[in-house]
Structures are given as C-alpha cells and as structure tokens.
Write an enzyme that holds these catalytic residues in place. Structure first.
Site, short mmCIF file in Angstrom:
data_model
loop_
_atom_site.label_atom_id
_atom_site.label_comp_id
_atom_site.label_asym_id
_atom_site.label_seq_id
_atom_site.Cartn_x
_atom_site.Cartn_y
_atom_site.Cartn_z
N ASP A 71 0.87 -1.18 0.00
CA ASP A 71 0.00 0.00 0.00
C ASP A 71 0.90 1.23 0.00
O ASP A 71 1.46 1.62 1.03
CB ASP A 71 -0.89 -0.02 1.24
CG ASP A 71 -1.67 1.27 1.44
OD1 ASP A 71 -1.66 2.12 0.51
OD2 ASP A 71 -2.27 1.45 2.52
N GLU B 143 32.13 4.25 2.88
CA GLU B 143 32.76 4.00 4.18
C GLU B 143 31.75 4.41 5.26
O GLU B 143 31.64 5.59 5.60
CB GLU B 143 34.05 4.80 4.31
CG GLU B 143 35.07 4.53 3.21
CD GLU B 143 36.25 5.47 3.28
OE1 GLU B 143 36.57 5.96 4.39
OE2 GLU B 143 36.87 5.73 2.23
N GLU C 155 30.17 4.81 8.84
CA GLU C 155 30.46 4.87 10.27
C GLU C 155 29.14 4.87 11.04
O GLU C 155 28.11 5.32 10.53
CB GLU C 155 31.24 6.15 10.60
CG GLU C 155 32.60 6.21 9.91
CD GLU C 155 33.29 7.56 10.04
OE1 GLU C 155 34.49 7.63 9.78
OE2 GLU C 155 32.59 8.55 10.40
N GLU D 216 36.31 3.94 15.57
CA GLU D 216 36.54 5.25 14.96
C GLU D 216 36.91 6.29 16.02
O GLU D 216 37.05 5.97 17.19
CB GLU D 216 35.34 5.70 14.13
CG GLU D 216 35.48 5.48 12.63
CD GLU D 216 36.63 6.28 12.02
OE1 GLU D 216 37.10 7.25 12.66
OE2 GLU D 216 37.06 5.94 10.91
N GLU E 42 33.51 1.48 12.40
CA GLU E 42 33.48 1.44 10.93
C GLU E 42 33.83 0.03 10.49
O GLU E 42 34.80 -0.57 10.99
CB GLU E 42 34.45 2.44 10.32
CG GLU E 42 34.44 2.42 8.79
CD GLU E 42 35.37 3.44 8.16
OE1 GLU E 42 35.98 3.12 7.12
OE2 GLU E 42 35.48 4.55 8.71
N HIS F 112 31.75 8.46 3.82
CA HIS F 112 32.55 8.91 2.68
C HIS F 112 32.30 7.97 1.50
O HIS F 112 32.27 6.75 1.65
CB HIS F 112 34.03 8.92 3.03
CG HIS F 112 34.36 9.73 4.24
ND1 HIS F 112 35.51 9.55 4.98
CD2 HIS F 112 33.67 10.73 4.84
CE1 HIS F 112 35.52 10.42 5.98
NE2 HIS F 112 34.41 11.13 5.93
N ARG G 92 41.71 16.55 4.75
CA ARG G 92 40.40 16.06 5.17
C ARG G 92 39.44 17.16 5.58
O ARG G 92 38.33 16.89 6.02
CB ARG G 92 40.58 15.05 6.31
CG ARG G 92 41.09 13.69 5.81
CD ARG G 92 41.46 12.76 6.95
NE ARG G 92 41.59 11.39 6.49
CZ ARG G 92 42.64 10.88 5.86
NH1 ARG G 92 43.67 11.67 5.60
NH2 ARG G 92 42.68 9.61 5.49
N GLU H 266 37.00 10.68 -3.58
CA GLU H 266 36.34 10.44 -2.30
C GLU H 266 35.54 11.68 -1.94
O GLU H 266 36.10 12.75 -1.67
CB GLU H 266 37.36 10.13 -1.20
CG GLU H 266 36.72 9.89 0.16
CD GLU H 266 37.76 9.77 1.27
OE1 GLU H 266 37.62 10.46 2.30
OE2 GLU H 266 38.73 8.99 1.10
N ARG I 46 33.32 13.45 0.73
CA ARG I 46 33.29 13.28 2.17
C ARG I 46 32.07 13.90 2.86
O ARG I 46 31.92 13.81 4.07
CB ARG I 46 34.57 13.87 2.77
CG ARG I 46 35.82 13.17 2.28
CD ARG I 46 37.10 13.88 2.71
NE ARG I 46 37.22 14.00 4.16
CZ ARG I 46 37.63 13.03 4.96
NH1 ARG I 46 37.96 11.86 4.46
NH2 ARG I 46 37.73 13.24 6.26
#
Length: 495
Positions: free
Chosen positions: A74, A153, A155, A233, A241, A290, A362, A384, A386
């Site tokens: 539905d 990736e 986390e 992490e 991770e 990422h 980063r 990558e 991020r």
C-alpha cells in the site's frame, strides 16, 4: 548443495580473492527447498531511506513472482510514495539479493525488491529509490561509460542504551546515552575513551571488537558482502566502521542498506543499540559515509592518468569532481538529509565543511586518496566525496553524485586548483582568496539550494521525486525549529 540447515556460503574464491555469488531465480527456488527455508522476508527501501519489509511463507512463493511481482504494498502508507487514491503498488524480488538471516530462529531468507506501479503497465515506480539507482546506472552507460564503482565508508555508533524522552514536549524533552567506553560512564573501569581519542584503540579500550567480528561474519558468510577490515573510529562511546568492498552502483547501495540492517540487528541481539544518527554526541566527532567513486570503460579506470604529477588524476576525473563542486550545496540535501546532519558539518570535528579538494586534506569535501602511486595501482584511483553521512538513502545519494559528476563532464567543469592548507585554520579572507565556499549550515539552507539547483538531476530523478524530498525536509526542519533546544535553557533561561 548443503543439507541439515548448513547453508552454502554466498561467495567464492577467485585467484585468492573473495567474490560474491549472484543467485538466479532457479537457484533461489532450489535453495528454499534444500535449506528448508520456512519464511521469505521481502525488503524494500522507502524514498527517505527507511528499510521496510513484508514476510511470507516460502511455500507460497512461486518462480513467476520474480517476474510478475507480488501485490503486497500500500504505497499511501509509505512516506513519499503515493496518495490514498493511487496506493496499489507491486514488489518484485531480485533473486541476486538472496541471503539467509541467522538471528531469526525460524529458517528465514531475505530478498530485496524493486517497486512497480500497479495496473497494466507494471513499470518501475518513479519514486522507488532502487529504480532511481537503476536509471542512474543506465544513464552512466548512455553517456559512454561501461560502469561506475562505489566504495562507501559507513560509520555508526553502538551504545549500551539510549533513553529518549519525547512524550512530554510541553514540559521538556531529553536524551541519555549509556556507553561503557565513554568518559561519563561508571563502568569503564579506568579505560574510558576521551572525546576525539577513539581512533584504533586496542582492547580493553575498544570494547566492540567481538561485536564487529560477528557483524563481519554475517555480512560475508550470509549476505555475500565482502569486508576488508573493521575498527573503532575517532569518537568515544562506541563509534565503529566496517569497510566493505566496492561494487557497482545498485549493488553498493543494496550493500549499504543490508549493512545498516545487520549492524542494528546484531547490536539488538546483544542488548545494545546501533545508530546511523550523524551527530549523537555533543563536542565529539560525528559519523560520516565517505563515498569513493570511479568511472570505467572496457576494463580501464577512466579516473587515472599517470601524467598528472600531483594526483595522477585524469581530465575526466577533474570534470567529474568539478560537477560535484559546482552542485555541492544542492547535493547536501540528498547526501546529508537530516537536521542532525548539520550538527556534524561544522568546523573542528574532521567533517568536511568547505567546498574544495585536495589529496590528503580532510577539511575539504573532495579528497583524492594517494596512498599508492604508479600504473600498478591505477585501479585504485578514485574520488572520495566526504560530505555524505549514514542517514542518507544510498540509492539516492549515489545517483545524485553520479548525476552531478556527469553534468560536470558534459559541461567540462574543471575542478580547479587543490587546497593543501588546513581550511579550518584559514581566515575568512584567506578562504575568499582561494574562492572557497561552504556547505549549507542547516537542512533548510540545503533544501533551498536543491530547490534552485536541480536541473542536473533530471536525467535520473523526476520532478515529483525532487519536490517530495524538498517537502519532506521542510517538515523535518519545522519539527525541530518549533521546539526549544535543551541547551538553550542554560544559555537563556536567566535573560
């Protein structure tokens, strides 16, 4: 084939590498009998990323259901799908997604489903996220690329307990996180992980190694999702991770949804709670997702170019990255789709805030990993991105990133010069000199950006889907905006 409840592993070894098996309809029908599967869990994803399911007796499932689908949905009861007068939808299981579910006592298998419109047409429903991802894959092929590869990736946090009081909004709301690893815990026995100091600690500081081992075992041995490694992490209180192997767009999105499903259920089995909430802990790092992406043609990675001394990055990759940079603010509404996403996207916590790119930087939203160089490692060249976080719908996120990148290729939007300084430490004047802009600071800013910049999505997303994403996020913004934040009382109660 196995008997007596011993399931065949969903992968094979090829030249020493683990490769997932792809099941056909006939193989699934055989497995149901030979493994004595009693129930089939039919899973699908809603527009806003929620995993849904309906369960049926396996004896009632027929081989033709793989082509005809099943009238078991539905659409008006799934947010963002249909209105009540057009609610009949069909779910069509994909045999390649067959997996056994080990934490359910009764022998049970799952199948991920596509969603079809009801009636005589039986077309892919326009707001089926998996259908959108399939359109994105076809769009990629139509633009001259054999395939795209995606390596998310993901986390997440695992808490011992999470208590949330939302039942008395007029008197106040609160939450309480319990974690044996956290510095506020009374159970840490001297091994607490301080804020921002949780990266790769050994036991006994890392209390979740056995939990992650079990998740990897289920991901690989039951679901055929190949894992490279897992670790704790940066944040305290159980941030984890598990690295999963790259795959094609739809397969990678399937894997992310299965990943979330698995880590949450294994946590529940151990009386813990896993959450994909991007920023659950104040003053500590949040959880990102990422996304690594590359385009390929005839077995060649089109993002690699040995002649580029800085990043060995091809012009195709520069244009693809340029598309992401150009549409970064609008992309935020899809890859960071919750109000909590913008608690993560703030300076000082390793989350990317600034629209720039580099190799090792980063603080930029695009990074070009440069662990290895040279033709031997050409297959590893990738972009990558991020900005995404694990609250996003991976089918929509990957599709939107692909659409932005291909828009950059079509319009030849070069990514520009890299920024190798720590952008967090730059003055506003210095950032202006580099032409560095910033991601939206709130969900409201993000969906307003999407409202004004969405033409690049039109080859993959229809207009109504985009409108419903914006409408949903506006409601989410208002839900938070009309309620005072608990910390505001400490700031303003005495004014």
């Amino acid at each position: 084939m196995p008997t007596d409840g011993i399931f065949q592993l969903p992968y094979k070894l090829v030249d020493g590498r683990i490769e997932p098996l792809t099941f056909t309809a006939d193989q699934v029908m055989s497995r149901l009998k030979e493994d004595k599967i009693k129930f089939l869990d039919l899973q699908f994803t809603g527009l806003f990323g929620r995993f849904h399911h309906t369960t049926m007796d396996s004896k009632m499932f027929r081989a033709e259901d793989f082509t005809d689908g099943l009238p078991k949905l539905d659409g008006s009861s799934i947010r963002g799908f249909t209105e009540i007068h057009e609610s009949d939808l069909i779910i069509r299981p994909d045999p390649s997604t067959f997996a056994t579910v080990p934490w359910i006592g009764t022998p049970t298998a799952r199948l991920i489903c596509d969603i079809l419109s009801g009636g005589s047409k039986r077309e892919i429903f326009p707001r089926d996220p998996r259908g959108i991802a399939k359109r994105a894959e076809q769009y990629c092929i139509d633009q001259g690329f054999d395939t795209s590869y995606w390596g998310p990736e993901v986390e997440f946090f695992v808490f011992d307990k999470l208590e949330v009081n939302t039942m008395t909004p007029y008197q106040g709301q609160s939450y309480h996180i319990q974690s044996r690893e956290a510095p506020w815990s009374t159970d840490s026995v001297g091994y607490a992980l301080r804020l921002k100091e949780g990266y790769l600690p050994s036991a006994p500081g890392d209390t979740l190694m056995e939990y992650r081992n079990e998740c990897v075992d289920v991901l690989t041995n039951n679901f055929g999702i190949v894992c490279d490694a897992h670790h704790h992490e940066v944040a305290t209180a159980g941030q984890c991770e598990i690295d999963i192997r790259f795959d094609t767009l739809v397969n990678a999105a399937d894997a992310v949804q299965s990943y979330k499903y698995i880590v949450k259920n294994i946590a529940k089995k151990h009386n813990m709670i896993a959450t994909m909430m991007p920023k659950p802990i104040a003053l500590d790092n949040g959880s990102g997702m990422h996304v690594n992406v590359s385009l390929w043609n005839k077995g060649k990675n089109l993002f690699y170019d040995f002649a580029d001394e800085y990043a060995e990055m091809s012009q195709t990759a520069r244009y693809f990255g340029g598309g992401i940079i150009e549409h970064a603010q609008a992309l935020a509404a899809i890859v960071a789709p919750t109000t909590n996403s913008y608690r993560r996207l703030v300076p000082g916590y390793e989350a990317p805030v600034y629209v720039a790119w580099s190799t090792g930087n980063r603080s930029a939203i695009i990074r070009i990993p440069a662990h290895y160089k040279g033709p031997k490692f050409a297959n590893l060249k990738r972009i990558e991105f991020r900005a995404p976080d694990p609250s996003c719908n991976p089918y929509l996120a990957f599709s939107a990133i692909l659409a932005a990148g291909i828009d950059g290729i079509k319009k030849k939007r070069d990514i520009g010069d890299p920024v190798n300084e720590d952008i967090f430490k730059m003055s506003p004047k210095r950032r202006r000199e580099f032409g560095i802009t910033q991601l939206p600071a709130s969900l409201r800013e993000a969906y307003e950006e999407l409202e004004s910049d969405n033409a690049f999505l039109k080859p993959v997303f229809d207009s109504e889907t985009i409108d419903r994403i914006i409408e949903h996020e506006e409601k989410e913004h208002v839900e938070l905006a009309v309620r005072p934040h608990p910390h505001e009382f400490s700031m303003y109660a005495d004014v």
